[in-house]
Design a protein around this motif. Sequence first.
Motif, PDB file in Angstrom:
ATOM      1  N   THR A  20     -17.399  20.657  48.733  1.00  0.00           N
ATOM      2  CA  THR A  20     -17.831  20.677  47.324  1.00  0.00           C
ATOM      3  C   THR A  20     -17.038  19.663  46.498  1.00  0.00           C
ATOM      4  O   THR A  20     -17.601  18.958  45.655  1.00  0.00           O
ATOM      5  CB  THR A  20     -17.651  22.083  46.724  1.00  0.00           C
ATOM      6  OG1 THR A  20     -18.373  23.020  47.519  1.00  0.00           O
ATOM      7  CG2 THR A  20     -18.167  22.124  45.288  1.00  0.00           C
ATOM      8  N   TYR A  21     -15.733  19.598  46.737  1.00  0.00           N
ATOM      9  CA  TYR A  21     -14.897  18.649  46.002  1.00  0.00           C
ATOM     10  C   TYR A  21     -15.317  17.207  46.303  1.00  0.00           C
ATOM     11  O   TYR A  21     -15.321  16.347  45.413  1.00  0.00           O
ATOM     12  CB  TYR A  21     -13.428  18.838  46.375  1.00  0.00           C
ATOM     13  CG  TYR A  21     -12.861  20.189  46.013  1.00  0.00           C
ATOM     14  CD1 TYR A  21     -13.340  20.893  44.914  1.00  0.00           C
ATOM     15  CD2 TYR A  21     -11.844  20.761  46.771  1.00  0.00           C
ATOM     16  CE1 TYR A  21     -12.822  22.144  44.580  1.00  0.00           C
ATOM     17  CE2 TYR A  21     -11.317  22.013  46.445  1.00  0.00           C
ATOM     18  CZ  TYR A  21     -11.811  22.695  45.353  1.00  0.00           C
ATOM     19  OH  TYR A  21     -11.299  23.923  45.028  1.00  0.00           O
TER      20      TYR A  21
ATOM     21  N   ILE B  28     -18.626  16.471  44.396  1.00  0.00           N
ATOM     22  CA  ILE B  28     -18.365  16.295  42.958  1.00  0.00           C
ATOM     23  C   ILE B  28     -17.712  14.937  42.690  1.00  0.00           C
ATOM     24  O   ILE B  28     -18.085  14.218  41.749  1.00  0.00           O
ATOM     25  CB  ILE B  28     -17.471  17.437  42.424  1.00  0.00           C
ATOM     26  CG1 ILE B  28     -18.220  18.762  42.468  1.00  0.00           C
ATOM     27  CG2 ILE B  28     -16.994  17.134  41.003  1.00  0.00           C
ATOM     28  CD1 ILE B  28     -17.368  19.964  42.121  1.00  0.00           C
TER      29      ILE B  28
END
Length: 419
Positions: free
Chosen positions: A386-387, A390
């Motif tokens: 997810t990081y 993003i």
Amino acid sequence: MRRPLLLIFIVLLVLGFLITKDSGLDNINKDTEITITGVVKDKKEKDKYTQYIIDGYLVNDYKRKYELKIGKVVSVQGKQKDLEKMEFDDFNYGRYIRSCGYKGMIYSDYFKVVGQNKFYIHLGQLKMYMRDTFRYLYKDTSNFINSFLLGMKYDLTQEENEMFSRTGTSHVIAISGLHTNIICILIAYVIRGINKLYKLFILIVVMVLYSIMVGFSPSIVRAVAFVAIMYLAVFLFKKRDGITTLSLIASLLIINNPYTIYNVSFQLSFLATLSILYFNKMIKKRLKFDIVSMTVAANILTIPIVYYVFGGIPILSILGNIVIIPFIGIIMNLSIFSILFFEFSLNITKVIVYINKTLINMVYYILDKLSQIEIGYIQVENPNMTYVIIYYVLIFSYMIYRELKTMKEQENEIQGYCL
């Protein structure tokens, strides 16, 4: 559209992901007996087995009853492994094999020589001669030279690999644009008196032969093709756009093999080059030193891959690159010169080797000390995708914003786009 090839690359990237995501690997790749015949195009001598590249397959010989040379045409019988089952922990080894352009993997203990290919025989003899000569001349430092000149990273020890990883200098031990550019500069200097078109032809031929000799991996193909096209643009059109060139090469690689998108070397090679081309100029305005600005620029798009794939962030990568980058060109050239002079003058060769080994040992010493600094490397136990997503959404949104702004400026004839 300022760079239509970049848009085409993005479309192909998405299509490549969709094509390979749910299709799985070929169902024909089950554990089954298979017979193939082909040329031994490369050979890797690993700790527990010898690995050959034959007819597009990786062929592992664990018993080592045969000593096959590059260039021999052989008939191979063995068990073809099911690539769908070759997944270890979180690493999909079967997909990695496909990403490197191989059809599959075979375990074999039966080889029969049926002929030879003179082209690969001569290329293999040159490669083995260089490897053995480096080992004779440089002894314990030869693995470092063989890794960045001949693509033999598998000879490096675990400690050496960890040292380069923790200092953010792993790109130095893998053949990349840095290495091919250094070699091209050396070749261009040697043939500097030749007509430009002949010079371009010689340069491209030598680099293609070199890429075949060292393995023809996606990252090597990208590096060699990028340098060749950029030189071609300079010689013929006097104008070049690095991002367009990079997009063209990456697009062709994906068309040839959609699984290329999963190759970490390709990902890092492409993103590092794109990052340098896009961000280096603006960073250099604030950080005046080339090495520092290029290192920072390269890390902008590659750090998420390093974080997610290798589970760590090398904080001291700028220092590590400041240590090694100024010397890598000197070390490469001295290594090549030591091979050339070895046949003519042992005394001159000894001087070259002494200077080169001193430089290598100095670089190793400093990198080893940097790698031992606790705060110099952040270990990540469970990297979060997810990081990464993003991060890339934010960075690419900024890049798209700048592209749109530049296109608007171009409409008013404020600036061009050549890099």
